[in-house]
Write an enzyme that holds these catalytic residues in place. Structure first.
Site, PDB file in Angstrom:
ATOM      1  N   CYS A  25       0.865  -1.190   0.000  1.00  0.00           N
ATOM      2  CA  CYS A  25       0.000   0.000   0.000  1.00  0.00           C
ATOM      3  C   CYS A  25       0.899   1.237   0.000  1.00  0.00           C
ATOM      4  CB  CYS A  25      -0.855  -0.009   1.259  1.00  0.00           C
ATOM      5  SG  CYS A  25       0.183   0.017   2.743  1.00  0.00           S
ATOM      6  N   HIS A  54       5.528  -5.030   8.872  1.00  0.00           N
ATOM      7  CA  HIS A  54       5.614  -6.407   9.355  1.00  0.00           C
ATOM      8  C   HIS A  54       5.895  -7.371   8.204  1.00  0.00           C
ATOM      9  CE1 HIS A  54       3.298  -5.381  13.273  1.00  0.00           C
ATOM     10  NE2 HIS A  54       4.602  -5.280  13.421  1.00  0.00           N
ATOM     11  N   HIS A  87       3.668   1.905  11.844  1.00  0.00           N
ATOM     12  CA  HIS A  87       2.510   1.660  12.725  1.00  0.00           C
ATOM     13  C   HIS A  87       2.228   2.823  13.652  1.00  0.00           C
ATOM     14  CE1 HIS A  87       4.815  -2.075  11.878  1.00  0.00           C
ATOM     15  NE2 HIS A  87       3.635  -2.453  11.438  1.00  0.00           N
ATOM     16  N   CYS A 109       2.359   5.888   9.025  1.00  0.00           N
ATOM     17  CA  CYS A 109       1.483   6.086   7.862  1.00  0.00           C
ATOM     18  C   CYS A 109       0.572   7.286   8.122  1.00  0.00           C
ATOM     19  CB  CYS A 109       0.629   4.839   7.632  1.00  0.00           C
ATOM     20  SG  CYS A 109      -0.548   5.085   6.282  1.00  0.00           S
ATOM     21  N   HIS A 137      -1.018  -4.771  19.505  1.00  0.00           N
ATOM     22  CA  HIS A 137      -0.493  -4.421  18.182  1.00  0.00           C
ATOM     23  C   HIS A 137       0.190  -3.053  18.284  1.00  0.00           C
ATOM     24  CE1 HIS A 137      -0.382  -3.168  13.970  1.00  0.00           C
ATOM     25  NE2 HIS A 137      -0.403  -4.462  13.690  1.00  0.00           N
ATOM     26  N   GLU A 139       0.340  -0.528  16.366  1.00  0.00           N
ATOM     27  CA  GLU A 139      -0.497   0.631  16.010  1.00  0.00           C
ATOM     28  C   GLU A 139      -1.410   1.011  17.183  1.00  0.00           C
ATOM     29  OE1 GLU A 139      -2.871   0.386  12.373  1.00  0.00           O
ATOM     30  OE2 GLU A 139      -4.239   1.886  13.200  1.00  0.00           O
TER      31      GLU A 139
HETATM   32  S1  SF4 Z   1      -2.778   2.227   7.466  1.00  0.00           S
HETATM   33 FE1  SF4 Z   1      -1.294   0.544   7.178  1.00  0.00          FE
HETATM   34  S2  SF4 Z   1      -2.219  -0.771   5.624  1.00  0.00           S
HETATM   35 FE2  SF4 Z   1      -3.299   1.199   5.548  1.00  0.00          FE
HETATM   36  S3  SF4 Z   1      -2.275   2.465   3.982  1.00  0.00           S
HETATM   37 FE3  SF4 Z   1      -1.304   2.920   5.946  1.00  0.00          FE
HETATM   38  S4  SF4 Z   1       0.427   1.508   6.122  1.00  0.00           S
HETATM   39 FE4  SF4 Z   1      -0.930   0.701   4.527  1.00  0.00          FE
END
Ligand code: SF4
Length: 322
Positions: A25, A54, A87, A109, A137, A139
């Site tokens: 992604c 991961h 994360h 992200c 997790h 995140e």
């Molecule tokens: S939240 Fe995680 S899975 Fe979704 S776009 Fe961002 S990195 Fe990718």
């Protein structure tokens, strides 16, 4: 008969449906690029707190370029740069890095950072936040760490949502981890909205486009397949969810990290196999599995029509080209 034809005829046929979209992604692409650019800018070694994404193959490739992966900041020597993983991290982590005078680059992200900002807004409005996610997790640890302890309550299941006894039911908000099952999360959100009609939160949930697109692709493919194979790491939330979605769609499913982990017995009796990959799994791993399948099967490969993804995220300003 020519030997080549003999060996070809000996292989059983396998229709291989390849999901679209699958694999990397925009957030994973960006995080990997951040580590590569940090190594270019600072020189090796560059420390990375937690696996940047991961996936062992990604991590190993970055180690070979000069990244050193650690779990906590106290493992980073003074004077060396550190990257925070995609994360996200609790607020205490950049504070500690600044306190030690470390150069740090945040590869969180942007879709996770967006949830962090939503948490701050809900808390500023005086709301207690119910955070839907999986305990432990990274995140979830990062998002819970955006606010002081006690400002959020973790909700993992519908049963958790049913059991909640909040101090002020009229002053609640909810947010979610980005990589959850779309269907499970909808049930939990519906439970919260039924029990606490004044709750505030996103219109649906905070599940990211990549997670929901990959789950939708698996659902579309499942009725056409005898089994679905997901390529991804066992600690990759969105990869694990893909295998669950496949099973709930009535198809046998497995999650494997790469071609070397293929279980040939598991493929017994499979005529049509679906193949997909989690958001942190490189396309090279998909091709590796296809090539391994070709050694045992007469493979007919077809890529499904999928929703095109055009999302890209900007790099941190410090790493943009001059
Ligand atoms: S939240 Fe995680 S899975 Fe979704 S776009 Fe961002 S990195 Fe990718």
């Amino acid at each position: 008969m020519a030997p080549a034809l003999l060996s070809s005829a000996a292989k059983p046929p396998l229709d291989l449906l390849i999901a679209a979209p699958r694999g990397f992604c925009a957030g994973v692409d960006r995080a990997i690029r951040i580590v590569e650019l940090s190594i270019e800018k600072y020189g090796a070694p560059v420390y990375v707190r937690h696996e940047i994404v991961h996936n062992k193959h990604v991590v190993d490739a970055l180690k070979a370029k000069g990244a050193v992966f650690v779990e906590e900041l106290d493992e980073v020597p003074d004077g060396l740069p550190v990257v925070f993983s995609a994360h996200g991290v609790p607020k205490s982590v950049p504070l500690e890095a600044s306190g030690r005078g470390l150069d740090y680059v945040d590869a969180t992200c942007p879709l996770v950072s967006k949830v962090h900002r939503q948490a701050e807004r809900l808390a500023a409005a005086g709301r207690h936040i119910l955070f839907i996610g999986h305990r432990g997790h990274p995140e979830v640890i990062g998002t819970l760490g955006q606010l002081p302890a006690g400002a959020m309550t973790l909700v993992e299941t519908v049963a958790d949502a049913e059991a909640l006894v909040p101090a002020e039911p009229a002053l609640l908000g909810f947010l979610t981890q980005t990589t959850l099952s779309v269907d499970d999360t909808a049930e939990i959100v519906a439970t919260l909205r039924r029990r606490f009609p004044a709750i505030q939160g996103p219109r649906g949930e905070d599940i990211c486009y990549a997670t929901s697109n990959r789950q939708a692709a698996v659902k579309e493919m499942a009725p056409l397949c005898d089994a679905i194979m997901v390529i991804g790491a066992a600690n990759s939330s969105n990869s694990v969810r893909l295998a669950e979605v496949a099973e709930r769609s009535g198809t046998r499913a497995c999650l494997i990290p790469c071609a070397e982990a293929l279980d040939w017995a598991w493929l017994g009796g499979v005529r049509t196999l679906g193949l997909t990959a989690g958001a942190s799994a490189p396309e090279a791993l998909v091709r590796g599995v296809v090539e391994a399948l070709r050694t045992r099967f007469e493979v007919t490969e077809r890529e499904m029509d999928g929703r095109p993804e055009v999302m890209t995220f900007k790099l941190p300003r410090a790493l943009e080209p001059a």
